[in-house]
Design a protein around this motif. Structure first.
Motif, PDB file in Angstrom:
ATOM      1  N   THR A 179      38.200  55.215  23.497  1.00 53.21           N
ATOM      2  CA  THR A 179      38.619  55.499  23.110  1.00 53.21           C
ATOM      3  C   THR A 179      38.372  54.569  22.324  1.00 53.21           C
ATOM      4  O   THR A 179      39.357  53.319  22.643  1.00 53.21           O
ATOM      5  N   PRO A 180      39.519  53.873  20.996  1.00 56.89           N
ATOM      6  CA  PRO A 180      39.702  53.428  20.648  1.00 56.89           C
ATOM      7  C   PRO A 180      41.340  52.397  21.268  1.00 56.89           C
ATOM      8  O   PRO A 180      41.854  51.317  21.208  1.00 56.89           O
ATOM      9  N   ASP A 181      42.080  52.805  22.349  1.00 55.34           N
ATOM     10  CA  ASP A 181      43.457  52.397  22.918  1.00 55.34           C
ATOM     11  C   ASP A 181      43.276  51.329  23.691  1.00 55.34           C
ATOM     12  O   ASP A 181      42.117  51.265  24.985  1.00 55.34           O
ATOM     13  N   VAL A 182      43.813  50.337  23.432  1.00 60.05           N
ATOM     14  CA  VAL A 182      44.259  49.534  24.557  1.00 60.05           C
ATOM     15  C   VAL A 182      44.688  49.015  26.157  1.00 60.05           C
ATOM     16  O   VAL A 182      46.193  49.940  26.105  1.00 60.05           O
ATOM     17  N   LYS A 183      44.002  49.253  26.493  1.00 61.72           N
ATOM     18  CA  LYS A 183      44.928  49.098  28.020  1.00 61.72           C
ATOM     19  C   LYS A 183      46.091  48.013  27.980  1.00 61.72           C
ATOM     20  O   LYS A 183      46.245  46.656  27.658  1.00 61.72           O
ATOM     21  N   CYS A 184      47.105  48.511  28.481  1.00 58.69           N
ATOM     22  CA  CYS A 184      49.071  47.480  28.715  1.00 58.69           C
ATOM     23  C   CYS A 184      49.211  48.137  29.687  1.00 58.69           C
ATOM     24  O   CYS A 184      49.930  48.724  29.752  1.00 58.69           O
ATOM     25  N   GLY A 185      49.311  46.774  30.184  1.00 62.48           N
ATOM     26  CA  GLY A 185      49.525  46.563  31.529  1.00 62.48           C
ATOM     27  C   GLY A 185      49.221  47.196  33.079  1.00 62.48           C
ATOM     28  O   GLY A 185      47.384  47.629  32.438  1.00 62.48           O
ATOM     29  N   ARG A 186      49.457  47.343  33.773  1.00 63.45           N
ATOM     30  CA  ARG A 186      48.780  47.700  35.514  1.00 63.45           C
ATOM     31  C   ARG A 186      48.840  49.938  35.067  1.00 63.45           C
ATOM     32  O   ARG A 186      49.834  49.839  34.722  1.00 63.45           O
ATOM     33  N   ASN A 187      47.770  49.584  35.466  1.00 61.55           N
ATOM     34  CA  ASN A 187      46.629  51.323  35.486  1.00 61.55           C
ATOM     35  C   ASN A 187      48.458  51.926  36.208  1.00 61.55           C
ATOM     36  O   ASN A 187      48.622  51.486  37.467  1.00 61.55           O
ATOM     37  N   ARG A 188      48.573  52.898  36.098  1.00 66.11           N
ATOM     38  CA  ARG A 188      49.236  53.984  36.647  1.00 66.11           C
ATOM     39  C   ARG A 188      48.722  54.609  38.395  1.00 66.11           C
ATOM     40  O   ARG A 188      48.659  55.064  39.154  1.00 66.11           O
ATOM     41  N   LEU A 189      47.304  55.116  37.373  1.00 70.89           N
ATOM     42  CA  LEU A 189      46.302  55.448  38.605  1.00 70.89           C
ATOM     43  C   LEU A 189      45.299  54.569  38.935  1.00 70.89           C
ATOM     44  O   LEU A 189      44.731  53.831  37.741  1.00 70.89           O
ATOM     45  N   HIS A 190      44.589  54.497  39.824  1.00 68.67           N
ATOM     46  CA  HIS A 190      43.441  53.613  39.831  1.00 68.67           C
ATOM     47  C   HIS A 190      42.350  54.196  41.244  1.00 68.67           C
ATOM     48  O   HIS A 190      42.731  55.481  41.802  1.00 68.67           O
ATOM     49  N   LEU A 191      41.127  53.885  41.295  1.00 74.31           N
ATOM     50  CA  LEU A 191      40.112  54.255  42.354  1.00 74.31           C
ATOM     51  C   LEU A 191      40.291  53.141  43.248  1.00 74.31           C
ATOM     52  O   LEU A 191      40.078  52.798  43.278  1.00 74.31           O
ATOM     53  N   ASP A 192      39.969  54.179  44.462  1.00 73.74           N
ATOM     54  CA  ASP A 192      39.763  53.401  45.685  1.00 73.74           C
ATOM     55  C   ASP A 192      37.771  53.125  46.428  1.00 73.74           C
ATOM     56  O   ASP A 192      38.130  54.354  46.260  1.00 73.74           O
ATOM     57  N   LEU A 193      37.525  51.718  46.489  1.00 78.25           N
ATOM     58  CA  LEU A 193      36.107  52.101  47.005  1.00 78.25           C
ATOM     59  C   LEU A 193      36.391  51.075  48.376  1.00 78.25           C
ATOM     60  O   LEU A 193      37.429  51.172  48.667  1.00 78.25           O
ATOM     61  N   SER A 194      35.412  52.266  48.895  1.00 75.76           N
ATOM     62  CA  SER A 194      35.683  51.602  51.033  1.00 75.76           C
ATOM     63  C   SER A 194      34.171  51.331  51.434  1.00 75.76           C
ATOM     64  O   SER A 194      33.093  52.022  51.003  1.00 75.76           O
ATOM     65  N   SER A 195      33.644  49.676  51.851  1.00 75.38           N
ATOM     66  CA  SER A 195      33.236  49.880  52.458  1.00 75.38           C
ATOM     67  C   SER A 195      32.438  49.932  53.496  1.00 75.38           C
ATOM     68  O   SER A 195      33.784  50.915  54.027  1.00 75.38           O
ATOM     69  N   PHE A 196      31.014  50.221  53.998  1.00 70.56           N
ATOM     70  CA  PHE A 196      30.581  51.586  55.294  1.00 70.56           C
ATOM     71  C   PHE A 196      31.319  50.029  56.864  1.00 70.56           C
ATOM     72  O   PHE A 196      31.069  48.635  56.034  1.00 70.56           O
ATOM     73  N   GLY A 203      30.273  40.472  51.228  1.00 68.22           N
ATOM     74  CA  GLY A 203      29.459  40.248  50.345  1.00 68.22           C
ATOM     75  C   GLY A 203      29.360  41.423  49.635  1.00 68.22           C
ATOM     76  O   GLY A 203      28.520  41.325  48.687  1.00 68.22           O
ATOM     77  N   GLU A 204      29.943  42.637  50.236  1.00 72.98           N
ATOM     78  CA  GLU A 204      30.500  43.670  48.502  1.00 72.98           C
ATOM     79  C   GLU A 204      31.035  43.168  48.057  1.00 72.98           C
ATOM     80  O   GLU A 204      31.157  43.204  45.969  1.00 72.98           O
ATOM     81  N   VAL A 205      32.277  42.148  47.792  1.00 71.54           N
ATOM     82  CA  VAL A 205      33.099  41.735  46.930  1.00 71.54           C
ATOM     83  C   VAL A 205      32.536  40.786  45.832  1.00 71.54           C
ATOM     84  O   VAL A 205      32.252  40.611  44.638  1.00 71.54           O
ATOM     85  N   ALA A 206      31.247  40.084  46.779  1.00 67.34           N
ATOM     86  CA  ALA A 206      29.723  39.404  45.701  1.00 67.34           C
ATOM     87  C   ALA A 206      29.279  40.148  44.624  1.00 67.34           C
ATOM     88  O   ALA A 206      29.113  39.667  43.337  1.00 67.34           O
ATOM     89  N   ARG A 207      28.969  41.138  45.574  1.00 68.24           N
ATOM     90  CA  ARG A 207      28.228  42.156  44.989  1.00 68.24           C
ATOM     91  C   ARG A 207      28.976  43.042  43.461  1.00 68.24           C
ATOM     92  O   ARG A 207      28.133  42.679  42.895  1.00 68.24           O
ATOM     93  N   LEU A 208      30.232  43.224  43.607  1.00 62.25           N
ATOM     94  CA  LEU A 208      30.559  44.371  42.227  1.00 62.25           C
ATOM     95  C   LEU A 208      31.268  42.306  42.191  1.00 62.25           C
ATOM     96  O   LEU A 208      31.268  43.261  39.864  1.00 62.25           O
ATOM     97  N   ARG A 209      31.693  41.768  42.387  1.00 65.73           N
ATOM     98  CA  ARG A 209      31.289  40.566  41.170  1.00 65.73           C
ATOM     99  C   ARG A 209      30.418  40.028  40.531  1.00 65.73           C
ATOM    100  O   ARG A 209      30.564  40.095  38.832  1.00 65.73           O
ATOM    101  N   ALA A 210      29.800  40.592  40.601  1.00 62.57           N
ATOM    102  CA  ALA A 210      28.228  40.229  40.651  1.00 62.57           C
ATOM    103  C   ALA A 210      27.616  41.000  39.124  1.00 62.57           C
ATOM    104  O   ALA A 210      27.088  40.708  38.072  1.00 62.57           O
TER     105      ALA A 210
END
Length: 249
Positions: A179-196, A203-210
């Motif tokens: 899409t050419p659209d530009v994100k504006c503000g916080r998303n109304r929908l988002h995804l949740d991840l869960s660690s095991f 460590g998972e935060v560090a991996r995602l940041r990497a």
């Protein structure tokens, strides 16, 4: 170490009302019903459908959502039945510039866009939700990040659309559409991840940041402690700690 996709989260002005709409439309059930959170999930415990979570909205909806759901259909008649059912439950037809398309674009009672697709071979075994669709400027780049985050392999990659799916071949797709659209503000929908439970969340935060994420904050998200991050295109997401690692008592 790895993380898994847990749910698609809606900010909602009336969480229980919107949750009931989606439960009725998809034929799913309400699995969590609290003042601060309502969850809806498929009835098949062996399926890989992601839950839908509805939380009290932090702000008003502004513009088109960057994440939406595509619903599957088995035939043209089934597509018509699904559209009619959605309209009877409180959805409405909308024009987002799609033009003449074989799919139907609707909005739920709070204006969240979704599509009821015509029959497509790639969605015959997905269940009710064919795909979770994310708007992006770079489909392949964003798909690569979410492949690392979810553990889902990339099944197709192109300049316009890239798609991930669980290695089991079950459940909905996770698709990235240019899409050419530009994100504006916080998303109304988002995804949740869960660690095991056996994984180290730091460590998972560090991996995602990497992999390209940025950390926004630490806090409680819908009553579940976790980390709030953003993907490489600044779409917010949450990394929740597994239920066994905290208590609500």
């Amino acid at each position: 170490m790895s993380t898994r996709l847990a749910s698609v989260v809606f900010d909602a002005d009336r969480p229980r009302f919107v949750a009931n709409f989606w439960a009725e439309l998809l034929g799913w059930g309400v699995t969590v019903d609290r003042v601060d959170e309502v969850d809806v999930a498929a009835p098949d415990p062996d399926g890989l459908e992601l839950a839908l979570t509805f939380l009290p909205a932090a702000g008003a909806k502004r513009g088109k959502n960057r994440i939406h759901l595509d619903l599957a259909s088995r035939s043209i008649d089934h597509q018509r039945v699904q559209v009619d059912r959605a309209l009877s439950l409180g959805a409405r037809r909308i024009d987002i510039g799609q033009g003449a398309t074989p799919w139907v674009v609707l909005a739920d009672p709070e204006g969240n866009e979704f599509c009821v697709l015509e029959p497509r071979e790639e969605y015959v075994d997905t269940g009710a939700v064919a795909a979770i669709v994310i708007d992006t400027h770079e489909p392949v780049r964003l798909a690569e990040f979410w492949s690392a985050a979810s553990g889902w392999p990339m099944e197709h990659a192109g300049a316009q659309v890239a798609g991930l799916r669980s290695a089991t071949g079950l459940g909905s797709w996770l698709e990235f559409v240019w899409t050419p659209d530009v994100k504006c503000g916080r998303n109304r929908l988002h995804l949740d991840l869960s660690s095991f439970p056996t994984d180290d969340q730091a460590g998972e935060v560090a991996r995602l940041r990497a992999a390209g994420a940025t950390q926004i904050s630490t806090g409680d998200i819908g009553g579940a402690p976790g980390q709030v991050l953003a993907d490489p295109e600044t779409n917010e997401f949450c990394l929740l700690r597994p239920a066994s690692s905290y208590t609500t008592v």
